[in-house]
Scaffold this active site. Structure first.
Site, PDB file in Angstrom:
ATOM      1  N   HIS A 104      20.175  11.948  16.145  1.00  0.00           N
ATOM      2  CA  HIS A 104      20.479  10.581  17.147  1.00  0.00           C
ATOM      3  C   HIS A 104      19.513  10.827  18.343  1.00  0.00           C
ATOM      4  CE1 HIS A 104      22.767   6.732  17.963  1.00  0.00           C
ATOM      5  NE2 HIS A 104      22.301   7.201  19.062  1.00  0.00           N
ATOM      6  N   SER A 148      28.407   6.690  24.404  1.00  0.00           N
ATOM      7  CA  SER A 148      27.926   5.568  23.403  1.00  0.00           C
ATOM      8  C   SER A 148      27.387   6.351  22.225  1.00  0.00           C
ATOM      9  CB  SER A 148      26.661   4.913  24.009  1.00  0.00           C
ATOM     10  OG  SER A 148      26.106   4.107  23.178  1.00  0.00           O
TER      11      SER A 148
END
Ligand code: URA
Length: 442
Positions: A84, A185
């Site tokens: 990510h 997040s």
């Protein structure tokens, strides 16, 4: 005493630490639509301005992960890998790295996001491919990992609804560049999506949400620590985002560049990042004994064409037209106007400001200024020169892809401000600044 959202906002506004219960009340309330967007926006701004303690960030992450379903992938494969990025400009890593790692035999299951502020989003990019859909049910997500070894999905209503809502809200309320909001997040999605091996790419520089190495390292360490707490194998790389990554910025243009990279014809900086990160993931998944053999395995996926074939299978599995692999120019949207920006002077490029490229692409229509805005996937910019390159006066610096002449002229004016020149040779910035392993953190 019953909790009230307004009191929690006020407490954070005044710089106090919130309890895990208060954070959970706010996050679950927002995820269930009991707390409105305007209160969540005020709360995000208070968090951005006041920060959070390590305990608060951890509580926030776990609460967000709990706001929806959490996948258990242990029945799919012993180890499922994920990577990510914290977001950058021209960051098309997932589209190339996923197929490389999957082609090397390691299953990858990933939940991606959309564009955020000046940074693009993988889902927006992949949706440039006709028919491709980010929507995967839990069963489809698992089945695709089993059958193809690669899935990239959007956040469903079921998984981390709190982040799905907060992400869109932060995008349009100038509340993205906050360490606790970014860390929670990213890590809530990683925890909920079920992958047990996670490589984080923390971008640093003018085109990243973290502009200093110190902030980027703190973000990386925070996320690695949260991952460890959640029982995942996590490492982070802090990588340069002062100039755009690779050469293409803009949704469809980046898909095309990812495809070229899988064919072994990608820009050197981007290709190097993909190979290094893919090799690192293979090592983390114990698929290679040492760095050299991991590197050989990932290089082989490019030279043999297996990574490109993996991309084809992945596109087809998610409803996209697999012919995009062979005919990207025909199948990807193309902007009607393509205009070169010429260098007004000669010299070595000393700055190619990534943030300006990201914002210009948003202004061209390639990103959102308001929540839910439609985006134009054809627009963007392709760079012909990067930091350290020598350019002559009148040489094309980049090509602007726009919907009309007026947009192209406006973009040219904005982009000129992204460049700086030096009389003296300039070395390109190092791409990988730091690697953070769980053992590095106390
Ligand atoms: N990527 C995410 O998933 N969330 C952020 O807040 C920033 C980057």
């Amino acid at each position: 005493m019953t909790m009230r959202a307004v009191d929690i906002i006020a407490k954070k506004r005044d710089g106090q630490a919130l309890s895990a219960e208060e954070i959970d009340f706010f996050i679950q309330g927002y995820a269930r639509d009991e707390i409105p967007d305007y209160q969540a926006a005020a709360w995000c701004m208070a968090v951005l301005l006041r920060g959070m303690t390590h305990e608060e960030t951890t509580a926030l992450t776990l609460s967000m992960a709990r706001s929806g379903k959490q996948l258990d992938l242990s029945d799919v494969a012993p180890l499922v890998a994920d990577k990510h990025s914290t977001g950058g400009v021209g960051d098309k890593v997932t589209m190339a790295l996923g197929p490389v790692v999957a082609a090397a035999g390691q299953p990858v299951g990933k939940m991606s996001g959309r564009g955020l502020g000046f940074s693009g989003g993988t889902l927006d990019k992949l949706e440039s491919i006709p028919g491709w859909s980010a929507e995967r049910s839990e069963q489809e997500f698992k089945q695709q990992i089993r059958e193809i070894g690669l899935v990239v999905a959007g956040q469903t209503r079921e998984l981390v609804p709190a982040d799905r809502k907060l992400y869109a809200l932060r995008d349009v309320t100038a509340t993205v560049p906050s360490l606790p909001l970014i860390a929670s997040s990213v890590m809530s999605k990683k925890i909920a999506a079920g992958a047990n091996v996670i490589l984080l790419d923390v971008k640093v520089g003018v085109g990243a949400f973290m502009e200093t190495l110190e902030d980027a390292v703190e973000l990386a360490e925070t996320m690695v620590a949260i991952g460890r707490l959640a029982g995942r194998r996590v490492a982070a790389r802090v990588t340069d985002m002062n100039q755009p990554l690779g050469r293409a910025v803009g949704n469809a243009l980046e898909v095309k560049e990812a495809l070229a990279t899988l064919r072994g014809e990608g820009p050197p900086d981007f290709t190097e990042l993909i190979l290094t990160e893919a090799a690192h993931l293979l090592m983390m998944c114990e698929r290679a004994d040492d760095e050299q053999s991991a590197r050989r395995a990932v290089e082989e996926t490019l030279s043999s064409g297996t990574a490109l074939e993996k991309f084809r299978a992945f596109v087809a599995a998610q409803g996209g037209d697999p012919a995009v692999v062979d005919e990207p120019d025909r199948l990807l949207p193309q902007a009607p106007v393509q205009q070169d920006l010429l260098s007004p002077r000669a010299g070595y490029l000393s700055a190619v400001n990534a943030r300006v490229f990201g914002m210009t692409t948003v202004h061209l229509g390639g990103g959102r200024l308001r929540k839910g805005d439609p985006i134009d996937r054809s627009v963007g910019v392709v760079l012909h020169a990067k930091i350290g390159d020598y350019v002559e006066k009148g040489q094309p610096l980049c090509t602007i892809h726009a919907r009309n002449e007026a947009d192209a002229a406006q973009a040219a004016e904005e982009l000129l401000a992204a460049y700086d020149w030096s009389e003296q040779p300039v070395s390109p910035p190092a791409l990988i600044k730091r690697t953070i392993q769980p053992d590095d953190i106390p």
